[in-house]
Scaffold this motif. Sequence first.
Motif, PDB file in Angstrom:
ATOM      1  N   CYS A  98     -10.409  21.565 -47.163  1.00 18.05           N
ATOM      2  CA  CYS A  98      -9.820  22.871 -47.430  1.00 18.05           C
ATOM      3  C   CYS A  98     -10.580  23.501 -48.597  1.00 18.05           C
ATOM      4  O   CYS A  98     -10.715  22.880 -49.655  1.00 18.05           O
ATOM      5  CB  CYS A  98      -8.349  22.737 -47.779  1.00 18.05           C
ATOM      6  SG  CYS A  98      -7.359  22.065 -46.426  1.00 18.05           S
ATOM      7  N   TYR A  99     -11.064  24.706 -48.390  1.00 19.52           N
ATOM      8  CA  TYR A  99     -12.011  25.350 -49.307  1.00 19.52           C
ATOM      9  C   TYR A  99     -11.346  26.505 -50.049  1.00 19.52           C
ATOM     10  O   TYR A  99     -10.847  27.444 -49.421  1.00 19.52           O
ATOM     11  CB  TYR A  99     -13.220  25.866 -48.525  1.00 19.52           C
ATOM     12  CG  TYR A  99     -14.017  24.780 -47.856  1.00 19.52           C
ATOM     13  CD1 TYR A  99     -13.542  24.136 -46.716  1.00 19.52           C
ATOM     14  CD2 TYR A  99     -15.240  24.373 -48.371  1.00 19.52           C
ATOM     15  CE1 TYR A  99     -14.273  23.123 -46.109  1.00 19.52           C
ATOM     16  CE2 TYR A  99     -15.984  23.371 -47.760  1.00 19.52           C
ATOM     17  CZ  TYR A  99     -15.492  22.751 -46.634  1.00 19.52           C
ATOM     18  OH  TYR A  99     -16.219  21.757 -46.039  1.00 19.52           O
ATOM     19  N   LEU A 100     -11.380  26.428 -51.378  1.00 19.66           N
ATOM     20  CA  LEU A 100     -10.680  27.410 -52.196  1.00 19.66           C
ATOM     21  C   LEU A 100     -11.577  27.922 -53.324  1.00 19.66           C
ATOM     22  O   LEU A 100     -12.101  27.128 -54.109  1.00 19.66           O
ATOM     23  CB  LEU A 100      -9.430  26.755 -52.808  1.00 19.66           C
ATOM     24  CG  LEU A 100      -8.668  27.589 -53.826  1.00 19.66           C
ATOM     25  CD1 LEU A 100      -7.836  28.651 -53.118  1.00 19.66           C
ATOM     26  CD2 LEU A 100      -7.784  26.717 -54.699  1.00 19.66           C
ATOM     27  N   PHE A 101     -11.738  29.229 -53.427  1.00 18.90           N
ATOM     28  CA  PHE A 101     -12.422  29.821 -54.571  1.00 18.90           C
ATOM     29  C   PHE A 101     -11.433  29.902 -55.736  1.00 18.90           C
ATOM     30  O   PHE A 101     -10.283  30.299 -55.548  1.00 18.90           O
ATOM     31  CB  PHE A 101     -12.905  31.242 -54.247  1.00 18.90           C
ATOM     32  CG  PHE A 101     -14.085  31.290 -53.334  1.00 18.90           C
ATOM     33  CD1 PHE A 101     -15.372  31.202 -53.837  1.00 18.90           C
ATOM     34  CD2 PHE A 101     -13.921  31.443 -51.965  1.00 18.90           C
ATOM     35  CE1 PHE A 101     -16.475  31.255 -52.993  1.00 18.90           C
ATOM     36  CE2 PHE A 101     -15.011  31.494 -51.108  1.00 18.90           C
ATOM     37  CZ  PHE A 101     -16.293  31.397 -51.624  1.00 18.90           C
ATOM     38  N   ALA A 102     -11.903  29.534 -56.930  1.00 16.11           N
ATOM     39  CA  ALA A 102     -11.030  29.615 -58.105  1.00 16.11           C
ATOM     40  C   ALA A 102     -11.849  30.024 -59.319  1.00 16.11           C
ATOM     41  O   ALA A 102     -13.067  29.833 -59.370  1.00 16.11           O
ATOM     42  CB  ALA A 102     -10.345  28.277 -58.353  1.00 16.11           C
ATOM     43  N   ALA A 103     -11.158  30.582 -60.305  1.00 10.56           N
ATOM     44  CA  ALA A 103     -11.790  31.099 -61.527  1.00 10.56           C
ATOM     45  C   ALA A 103     -11.177  30.383 -62.731  1.00 10.56           C
ATOM     46  O   ALA A 103     -10.176  29.668 -62.590  1.00 10.56           O
ATOM     47  CB  ALA A 103     -11.551  32.605 -61.612  1.00 10.56           C
ATOM     48  N   PRO A 104     -11.754  30.569 -63.919  1.00  7.93           N
ATOM     49  CA  PRO A 104     -11.135  29.957 -65.097  1.00  7.93           C
ATOM     50  C   PRO A 104      -9.700  30.453 -65.269  1.00  7.93           C
ATOM     51  O   PRO A 104      -9.442  31.668 -65.202  1.00  7.93           O
ATOM     52  CB  PRO A 104     -12.022  30.430 -66.248  1.00  7.93           C
ATOM     53  CG  PRO A 104     -13.332  30.761 -65.621  1.00  7.93           C
ATOM     54  CD  PRO A 104     -12.993  31.285 -64.260  1.00  7.93           C
TER      55      PRO A 104
END
Lengths: 206, 79
Positions: A98-104
């Motif tokens: 499962c692929y998730l973009f995340a930021a600080p």
Amino acid sequence: MKKIVALFWVLVASGCVTTPSAPPTTPAPEPLIARCDATQAQLSREADQRASPYTIEKHIAEKFPGRQVSWLMKDSAYQTFVVQTNAKNFGRCNDTGCYLFAAPASVIQKAVQDSMKDGTHDPAVLGKALGLPAKNFEGTLRMMTLDLDASGVCVRLPVDSDPGVWKCTSAEDTDCFKFGGFTSGGVPEVMVINAPVAQARVEEIR
Amino acid sequence: MSDEEVLLQSPLLYRLLRDRSGALIIEVVVGGIAMSAVRVRLDANETAAYAREGRAFAERLAQAIQADPPFGGRAVDVP
């Protein structure tokens, strides 16, 4: 004096007196790539080579204080695709994960906080802070936060072949993918694999 | 009670719906660090392709929308 010194060492040897020891140190976290399966590890190595001398380790150390990530989702999408499906992991899932973009987390949380007025967020202010169109932030949102080390998830630089990637077609595009660990709006980003729903903190943003 | 029938719900973050008129609509989660959903109504060719190929076509269509969320101006934001 010699007798006193000798007595001291006798007491040390017998365990009655202890000598000062070095303060306990926090063990360094294991390399991020060690948390990835073979497929993701290979993708991470290739991404690091392409970004060289930058790497995912440098990216996390320099841009992700506290090694925590956050991401946002419109509440309607969260309800339909996370709650109603009883999803175990966040992100777009296929046979490989499962692929998730995340930021600080610090960046997302500050942007949300700065956009709040009278208890509700301003989509225009939030969009400007994150370099994304305001329409992405209209209505109720959900803000998720995940501790990378506590959850032990695989994290790497995002690559063009990741599910959900929208490739930029012009320099003016501000809501699309550019390789290098930053969104087209300049916000640091990572790809998190199999981010567990149960370990994420979910907050409602009105 | 919803007047839409869910034909497919995929872990790739899309679902295929049939509305009361019988038209097929695909709802797809788009975006990176900020995710939202868009809807695209399938045209006649796409509806026929789904009838022939089923889930495989829906998967390709969802990926195409994720890779280009405006989808030629056909995508409508889900509030």
